[in-house]
Design an enzyme around this catalytic site. Sequence first.
Site, PDB file in Angstrom:
ATOM      1  N   LYS A 184       0.848  -1.204   0.000  1.00 35.93           N
ATOM      2  CA  LYS A 184       0.000   0.000   0.000  1.00 35.93           C
ATOM      3  C   LYS A 184       0.881   1.250   0.000  1.00 35.93           C
ATOM      4  O   LYS A 184       2.093   1.168   0.217  1.00 35.93           O
ATOM      5  CB  LYS A 184      -0.907  -0.006   1.238  1.00 35.93           C
ATOM      6  CG  LYS A 184      -0.156   0.113   2.552  1.00 35.93           C
ATOM      7  CD  LYS A 184      -1.076  -0.064   3.754  1.00 35.93           C
ATOM      8  CE  LYS A 184      -0.269  -0.080   5.037  1.00 35.93           C
ATOM      9  NZ  LYS A 184      -1.091  -0.460   6.203  1.00 35.93           N
ATOM     10  N   TYR A 215      13.798  31.013   5.748  1.00 31.04           N
ATOM     11  CA  TYR A 215      12.568  31.652   6.216  1.00 31.04           C
ATOM     12  C   TYR A 215      12.642  32.037   7.692  1.00 31.04           C
ATOM     13  O   TYR A 215      13.102  31.257   8.527  1.00 31.04           O
ATOM     14  CB  TYR A 215      11.375  30.716   6.040  1.00 31.04           C
ATOM     15  CG  TYR A 215      10.873  30.653   4.620  1.00 31.04           C
ATOM     16  CD1 TYR A 215      10.394  31.801   3.974  1.00 31.04           C
ATOM     17  CD2 TYR A 215      10.888  29.458   3.915  1.00 31.04           C
ATOM     18  CE1 TYR A 215       9.941  31.743   2.666  1.00 31.04           C
ATOM     19  CE2 TYR A 215      10.426  29.391   2.605  1.00 31.04           C
ATOM     20  CZ  TYR A 215       9.957  30.545   1.993  1.00 31.04           C
ATOM     21  OH  TYR A 215       9.511  30.482   0.701  1.00 31.04           O
TER      22      TYR A 215
HETATM   23  C1  LIG Z   1      -0.213  -1.392   6.872  1.00 31.81           C
HETATM   24  C2  LIG Z   1      -0.776  -2.661   7.349  1.00 31.81           C
HETATM   25  C3  LIG Z   1       0.061  -3.768   7.569  1.00 31.81           C
HETATM   26  C4  LIG Z   1       1.570  -3.687   7.509  1.00 31.81           C
HETATM   27  O1  LIG Z   1       2.057  -3.206   8.744  1.00 31.81           O
HETATM   28  P1  LIG Z   1       3.635  -3.036   9.018  1.00 31.81           P
HETATM   29  O2  LIG Z   1       3.706  -2.534  10.406  1.00 31.81           O
HETATM   30  O3  LIG Z   1       4.149  -2.052   8.014  1.00 31.81           O
HETATM   31  O4  LIG Z   1       4.252  -4.372   8.847  1.00 31.81           O
HETATM   32  C5  LIG Z   1      -0.541  -4.966   7.877  1.00 31.81           C
HETATM   33  N1  LIG Z   1      -1.881  -5.071   8.008  1.00 31.81           N
HETATM   34  C6  LIG Z   1      -2.716  -4.031   7.847  1.00 31.81           C
HETATM   35  C7  LIG Z   1      -4.175  -4.207   7.999  1.00 31.81           C
HETATM   36  C8  LIG Z   1      -2.188  -2.787   7.518  1.00 31.81           C
HETATM   37  O5  LIG Z   1      -3.015  -1.752   7.352  1.00 31.81           O
END
Ligand SMILES: *Cc1c(COP(=O)(O)O)cnc(C)c1O
Length: 372
Positions: free
Chosen positions: A34, A264
């Site tokens: 993702k 800035y």
């Molecule tokens: C993002 C996510 C993961 C992965 O988690 P990590 O801590 O990056 O390993 C697993 N399961 C779900 C439902 C997530 O949203």
Amino acid sequence: MYRTWAEISLKRIAANFEALRRAAGGAEVAPVVKANAYGHGAVAVARRLEAEGAKWLGVSNAVEGATLRQAGIEARILVMGGFIRDEIDAFFDHGLTPVVHSLDSLKELERVAGARGEKLKIHIKLDTGMGRLGTQAPASEIAGALRALQQLECEGVMSHLASAADFDSEQTLGQAAAFDAALDQLRAGGVGARLVHMATSAPLAYGMKKLFHSMVRPGLAVYGYVPEAVGPAPEVRVRVEPALEWKARVLEVKAVAAGAPVGYNAQWRAGRGSRIAVVAAGYADGVPHTLAGRGRVIAGEQLVPVVGAVSMDLITVDVTESPAVRAGDVVTILGAEAGAVHSAADLAREGGVIPYVVLCGIGNRVVRVYVD
Ligand SMILES: *Cc1c(COP(=O)(O)O)cnc(C)c1O
């Protein structure tokens, strides 16, 4: 060639995946891609993971899943981040597997599947104590709803941990017990899912085998980072290494007199005659704004301080101690040069964020370049 770019090693990602597979024992590893594969480029990463044998990939939403399908990814794709009604058709159109978080949305999906005359496999998510997505319905009610399905098939039961890397907290134990109890009740209610999963990177990395069940869903560890533990953590059981280096060019180096302001709001003034390198990456590229006066980058093979405000397109760094640095040189925001190392975990600490934020925040203007 570029003002700012990220060099991503797909070979490293493949090696990390392999290390996670070994750590998972027999459990299926569903790497999470993702958020553009945590900034690493979802399509390129998914292709490589699929070639390495990944049978499942995790994404947040239907658009992310559709993007992978359009790029020719054939692995199963689990859509984990919930859905709104308008996203449902995409599950059927692109062969995606949604996680269902409530009995109402289960009914809605079943209705759409019926109207389309199509079948769909789903995973159901139980809220075992995180208090975010997932159904809190009693297991008997869930079992009843699942038994009544005509068009949908419940292939997986899952949950998500709120405090997986916090070894001072009892929450993980509580969630694990609640999950096990719910699984027993579902089985007693005639529901047996082929895939059961709740573990992310932290349980996998710290060897918490009771949480592995039949599938695990690591994200961060695929990209080479183990979530930082709080409290008395067990030893880290997997060797993973960062797969991404982030670089930017020096646009200009200028001498500033003692007392002169930089950037800035004159947030920083030179305490002595200084050489300031103006570097072509800013908060629009994902350099945390909170890094002002606290961050570091590698310039001239050593760590040097970010001084003054982080601008939208630029940062300024003090290279007084790196006299060889010139306009056109390459600065390493994340990565290693000679003996100097600056990881996403380092940058996160400096900016008061977590490594996830740093990696997911690397912006669109940062050109992704794939190296071996
Ligand atoms: C993002 C996510 C993961 C992965 O988690 P990590 O801590 O990056 O390993 C697993 N399961 C779900 C439902 C997530 O949203």
